[in-house]
Design a protein around this motif. Structure first.
Motif, PDB file in Angstrom:
ATOM      1  N   SER A 101      14.747 -68.248 -84.528  1.00 45.10           N
ATOM      2  CA  SER A 101      13.853 -67.662 -83.543  1.00 45.10           C
ATOM      3  C   SER A 101      13.060 -68.751 -82.829  1.00 45.10           C
ATOM      4  CB  SER A 101      12.885 -66.665 -84.194  1.00 45.10           C
ATOM      5  OG  SER A 101      12.050 -67.324 -85.128  1.00 45.10           O
ATOM      6  N   TYR A 102      12.696 -68.448 -81.581  1.00 45.59           N
ATOM      7  CA  TYR A 102      11.793 -69.308 -80.831  1.00 45.59           C
ATOM      8  C   TYR A 102      10.347 -68.928 -81.128  1.00 45.59           C
ATOM      9  CZ  TYR A 102      15.734 -70.808 -77.923  1.00 45.59           C
ATOM     10  OH  TYR A 102      16.922 -71.331 -77.478  1.00 45.59           O
ATOM     11  N   LYS A 103       9.440 -69.872 -80.925  1.00 52.93           N
ATOM     12  CA  LYS A 103       8.025 -69.565 -80.967  1.00 52.93           C
ATOM     13  C   LYS A 103       7.620 -68.869 -79.675  1.00 52.93           C
ATOM     14  CE  LYS A 103       6.542 -73.257 -84.109  1.00 52.93           C
ATOM     15  NZ  LYS A 103       5.652 -74.444 -84.266  1.00 52.93           N
ATOM     16  N   ARG A 104       6.411 -68.343 -79.628  1.00 50.87           N
ATOM     17  CA  ARG A 104       5.940 -67.579 -78.476  1.00 50.87           C
ATOM     18  C   ARG A 104       5.882 -68.467 -77.234  1.00 50.87           C
ATOM     19  NH1 ARG A 104       3.690 -62.741 -79.157  1.00 50.87           N
ATOM     20  NH2 ARG A 104       2.326 -63.038 -77.353  1.00 50.87           N
ATOM     21  N   PHE A 105       6.460 -67.935 -76.139  1.00 49.45           N
ATOM     22  CA  PHE A 105       6.445 -68.659 -74.869  1.00 49.45           C
ATOM     23  C   PHE A 105       6.767 -67.667 -73.762  1.00 49.45           C
ATOM     24  CE2 PHE A 105       8.422 -71.334 -71.544  1.00 49.45           C
ATOM     25  CZ  PHE A 105       7.409 -72.266 -71.385  1.00 49.45           C
ATOM     26  N   LEU A 106       5.990 -67.683 -72.695  1.00 47.95           N
ATOM     27  CA  LEU A 106       6.195 -66.797 -71.553  1.00 47.95           C
ATOM     28  C   LEU A 106       6.818 -67.569 -70.408  1.00 47.95           C
ATOM     29  CD1 LEU A 106       2.767 -64.910 -71.596  1.00 47.95           C
ATOM     30  CD2 LEU A 106       4.996 -63.886 -72.071  1.00 47.95           C
ATOM     31  N   THR A 107       7.879 -66.984 -69.809  1.00 49.18           N
ATOM     32  CA  THR A 107       8.515 -67.622 -68.657  1.00 49.18           C
ATOM     33  C   THR A 107       9.278 -66.572 -67.857  1.00 49.18           C
ATOM     34  OG1 THR A 107       9.928 -69.461 -67.963  1.00 49.18           O
ATOM     35  CG2 THR A 107      10.640 -68.210 -69.888  1.00 49.18           C
ATOM     36  N   GLY A 108       9.678 -66.936 -66.640  1.00 46.77           N
ATOM     37  CA  GLY A 108      10.363 -65.993 -65.767  1.00 46.77           C
ATOM     38  C   GLY A 108      11.780 -65.700 -66.208  1.00 46.77           C
ATOM     39  N   ASN A 109      12.134 -64.405 -66.198  1.00 53.43           N
ATOM     40  CA  ASN A 109      13.472 -63.958 -66.592  1.00 53.43           C
ATOM     41  C   ASN A 109      14.336 -63.827 -65.340  1.00 53.43           C
ATOM     42  OD1 ASN A 109      15.763 -62.632 -67.493  1.00 53.43           O
ATOM     43  ND2 ASN A 109      14.657 -61.310 -68.894  1.00 53.43           N
ATOM     44  N   PRO A 110      15.361 -64.695 -65.172  1.00 54.24           N
ATOM     45  CA  PRO A 110      16.163 -64.661 -63.943  1.00 54.24           C
ATOM     46  C   PRO A 110      16.999 -63.397 -63.790  1.00 54.24           C
ATOM     47  CG  PRO A 110      17.150 -66.133 -65.544  1.00 54.24           C
ATOM     48  CD  PRO A 110      15.816 -65.740 -66.102  1.00 54.24           C
ATOM     49  N   ALA A 111      17.141 -62.614 -64.856  1.00 56.38           N
ATOM     50  CA  ALA A 111      17.890 -61.362 -64.753  1.00 56.38           C
ATOM     51  C   ALA A 111      17.060 -60.248 -64.129  1.00 56.38           C
ATOM     52  CB  ALA A 111      18.378 -60.926 -66.130  1.00 56.38           C
ATOM     53  N   VAL A 112      15.742 -60.477 -63.987  1.00 56.31           N
ATOM     54  CA  VAL A 112      14.863 -59.421 -63.479  1.00 56.31           C
ATOM     55  C   VAL A 112      14.010 -59.972 -62.337  1.00 56.31           C
ATOM     56  CG1 VAL A 112      13.280 -57.558 -64.120  1.00 56.31           C
ATOM     57  CG2 VAL A 112      14.750 -58.598 -65.868  1.00 56.31           C
ATOM     58  N   PRO A 113      14.591 -60.174 -61.152  1.00 62.77           N
ATOM     59  CA  PRO A 113      13.784 -60.630 -60.023  1.00 62.77           C
ATOM     60  C   PRO A 113      12.821 -59.531 -59.564  1.00 62.77           C
ATOM     61  CG  PRO A 113      16.018 -60.141 -59.313  1.00 62.77           C
ATOM     62  CD  PRO A 113      16.019 -60.025 -60.809  1.00 62.77           C
ATOM     63  N   THR A 114      11.625 -59.925 -59.194  1.00 63.68           N
ATOM     64  CA  THR A 114      10.635 -58.983 -58.667  1.00 63.68           C
ATOM     65  C   THR A 114      10.361 -59.210 -57.191  1.00 63.68           C
ATOM     66  OG1 THR A 114       8.840 -60.445 -59.384  1.00 63.68           O
ATOM     67  CG2 THR A 114       9.527 -58.699 -60.910  1.00 63.68           C
ATOM     68  N   GLY A 115      11.054 -60.162 -56.609  1.00 64.10           N
ATOM     69  CA  GLY A 115      10.900 -60.475 -55.195  1.00 64.10           C
ATOM     70  C   GLY A 115      11.841 -61.604 -54.829  1.00 64.10           C
ATOM     71  N   PRO A 116      11.854 -62.019 -53.549  1.00 59.46           N
ATOM     72  CA  PRO A 116      12.770 -63.092 -53.126  1.00 59.46           C
ATOM     73  C   PRO A 116      12.568 -64.399 -53.881  1.00 59.46           C
ATOM     74  CG  PRO A 116      11.832 -61.947 -51.228  1.00 59.46           C
ATOM     75  CD  PRO A 116      11.085 -61.465 -52.421  1.00 59.46           C
ATOM     76  N   THR A 117      11.351 -64.693 -54.277  1.00 61.60           N
ATOM     77  CA  THR A 117      11.069 -65.955 -54.982  1.00 61.60           C
ATOM     78  C   THR A 117      10.231 -65.714 -56.230  1.00 61.60           C
ATOM     79  OG1 THR A 117       9.120 -66.360 -53.602  1.00 61.60           O
ATOM     80  CG2 THR A 117      11.223 -67.313 -52.857  1.00 61.60           C
ATOM     81  N   SER A 118      10.360 -64.546 -56.855  1.00 60.43           N
ATOM     82  CA  SER A 118       9.561 -64.261 -58.049  1.00 60.43           C
ATOM     83  C   SER A 118      10.397 -63.539 -59.084  1.00 60.43           C
ATOM     84  CB  SER A 118       8.329 -63.411 -57.697  1.00 60.43           C
ATOM     85  OG  SER A 118       8.719 -62.168 -57.142  1.00 60.43           O
ATOM     86  N   LEU A 119      10.045 -63.742 -60.365  1.00 63.43           N
ATOM     87  CA  LEU A 119      10.758 -63.153 -61.492  1.00 63.43           C
ATOM     88  C   LEU A 119       9.764 -62.480 -62.424  1.00 63.43           C
ATOM     89  CD1 LEU A 119      13.024 -66.226 -62.374  1.00 63.43           C
ATOM     90  CD2 LEU A 119      13.693 -64.245 -61.010  1.00 63.43           C
ATOM     91  N   ARG A 120      10.248 -61.500 -63.187  1.00 62.07           N
ATOM     92  CA  ARG A 120       9.410 -60.898 -64.208  1.00 62.07           C
ATOM     93  C   ARG A 120       9.167 -61.909 -65.329  1.00 62.07           C
ATOM     94  NH1 ARG A 120      11.863 -55.941 -67.381  1.00 62.07           N
ATOM     95  NH2 ARG A 120      12.627 -57.616 -68.739  1.00 62.07           N
ATOM     96  N   ILE A 121       7.934 -61.986 -65.795  1.00 65.76           N
ATOM     97  CA  ILE A 121       7.579 -62.905 -66.864  1.00 65.76           C
ATOM     98  C   ILE A 121       7.799 -62.211 -68.201  1.00 65.76           C
ATOM     99  CG2 ILE A 121       5.785 -64.358 -67.849  1.00 65.76           C
ATOM    100  CD1 ILE A 121       6.760 -65.188 -65.076  1.00 65.76           C
ATOM    101  N   ASP A 122       8.655 -62.810 -69.047  1.00 67.16           N
ATOM    102  CA  ASP A 122       8.992 -62.224 -70.339  1.00 67.16           C
ATOM    103  C   ASP A 122       8.621 -63.168 -71.476  1.00 67.16           C
ATOM    104  OD1 ASP A 122       9.938 -59.915 -69.245  1.00 67.16           O
ATOM    105  OD2 ASP A 122      12.068 -60.370 -69.518  1.00 67.16           O
ATOM    106  N   GLN A 123       8.444 -62.581 -72.656  1.00 69.81           N
ATOM    107  CA  GLN A 123       8.130 -63.315 -73.880  1.00 69.81           C
ATOM    108  C   GLN A 123       9.433 -63.622 -74.614  1.00 69.81           C
ATOM    109  OE1 GLN A 123       6.743 -65.368 -76.413  1.00 69.81           O
ATOM    110  NE2 GLN A 123       4.918 -64.222 -75.732  1.00 69.81           N
ATOM    111  N   ILE A 124       9.660 -64.902 -74.961  1.00 71.89           N
ATOM    112  CA  ILE A 124      10.874 -65.263 -75.702  1.00 71.89           C
ATOM    113  C   ILE A 124      10.607 -65.392 -77.195  1.00 71.89           C
ATOM    114  CG2 ILE A 124      11.744 -66.498 -73.680  1.00 71.89           C
ATOM    115  CD1 ILE A 124      11.311 -69.096 -75.340  1.00 71.89           C
ATOM    116  N   GLY A 125       9.344 -65.339 -77.617  1.00 70.57           N
ATOM    117  CA  GLY A 125       9.015 -65.485 -79.031  1.00 70.57           C
ATOM    118  C   GLY A 125       9.736 -64.451 -79.883  1.00 70.57           C
TER     119      GLY A 125
END
Length: 243
Positions: A101-125
């Motif tokens: 498992s990864y430790k907690r970290f938030l970053t943009g998920n490229p599978a879920v764009p929310t706009g032309p230059t934005s992504l949904r921020i997901d937790q990978i922890g």
């Protein structure tokens, strides 16, 4: 053991021009054993690896950059055996279990764009490390028949691998599902040991197995994953000469 992976440069991203080295501390304890007058070999080990500053590709917008995330852990057990009741017959196999498992970290998920230059921020922890199956099993057997025309050896191998994630988010379109693979091989060696020949078939199931995947981000569109596949069912023959 203690190891590291060297840092890298991100020439396309001036805000994160470089990444730090990735570190790992790994512990392992195990036992190697022979039983039944050395006709049975059985080995088993347990391990734990702790990673710091893991290097991964993230998508702050739609193009990937390499960054360090806090870390991750991989722990599990491995076991293998060989049974050779005679000079002509052998059975071998292995088993592996990994909890990662990864430790907690938030970053943009490229599978879920929310706009032309934005992504949904997901937790990978808590998500498993990429390219790390939870279970892997292999079993093989071979038999040799010695004749006046030479030695014939028949070998069969069967393996199982559980689901693998190719990205840190566990997105369904970036996974390889569990699969099995079976190979058969018939070998011949001449009495003088000078000539050899083989007939073989690999991946009898003819499964479509992804060996790696990549989401190229802004290069081809953030929602376009690409995959490289292992060979399909393959039949073949070979002839060799030793001198």
């Amino acid at each position: 053991s203690h190891g590291y992976k060297a840092g890298a440069i991100n020439p396309q991203d001036p805000t994160t021009p470089s990444t730090e080295k990735e570190l790992v501390d790994s512990w392992e304890i195990g036992s190697k054993n022979y039983f039944l007058d050395r006709t049975l070999q059985f080995n088993i080990s347990a391990f734990c690896a702790k990673y710091k500053d893991v290097q991964i590709n993230v998508f702050p917008v739609t193009s990937a950059i390499l960054v360090n995330v806090p870390g991750g852990t991989a722990k599990g057990i491995e076991a293998d055996f060989i049974i050779e009741p005679s000079d002509t017959f052998r059975v071998d196999g292995s088993f592996g279990y990994i909890d990662s498992s990864y430790k907690r970290f938030l970053t943009g998920n490229p599978a879920v764009p929310t706009g032309p230059t934005s992504l949904r921020i997901d937790q990978i922890g808590g998500n498993p490390l990429i390219n790390t199956p939870k279970y892997s099993i292999a079993l093989g057997a071979q038999y040799r028949l010695d004749t006046q025309a030479g030695a014939f050896t028949l070998r069969a191998d069967h393996s199982f691998r559980s689901r693998v994630n190719f990205d840190i988010f566990g997105n369904a379109d970036m996974q390889q599902d569990a699969y099995t693979k079976t190979d058969l091989r018939l070998s011949w060696r001449s009495p003088s040991n000078g000539l050899t020949a083989q007939l073989f078939v690999q991946n009898i199931e003819n499964s479509d197995v992804k060996v790696t995947m990549l989401r190229p981000g802004g290069i081809l569109g953030a929602d376009v994953p690409l995959a490289a596949y292992a060979p399909p069912r393959v039949w073949g023959a070979s002839l060799g000469f030793s001198f």
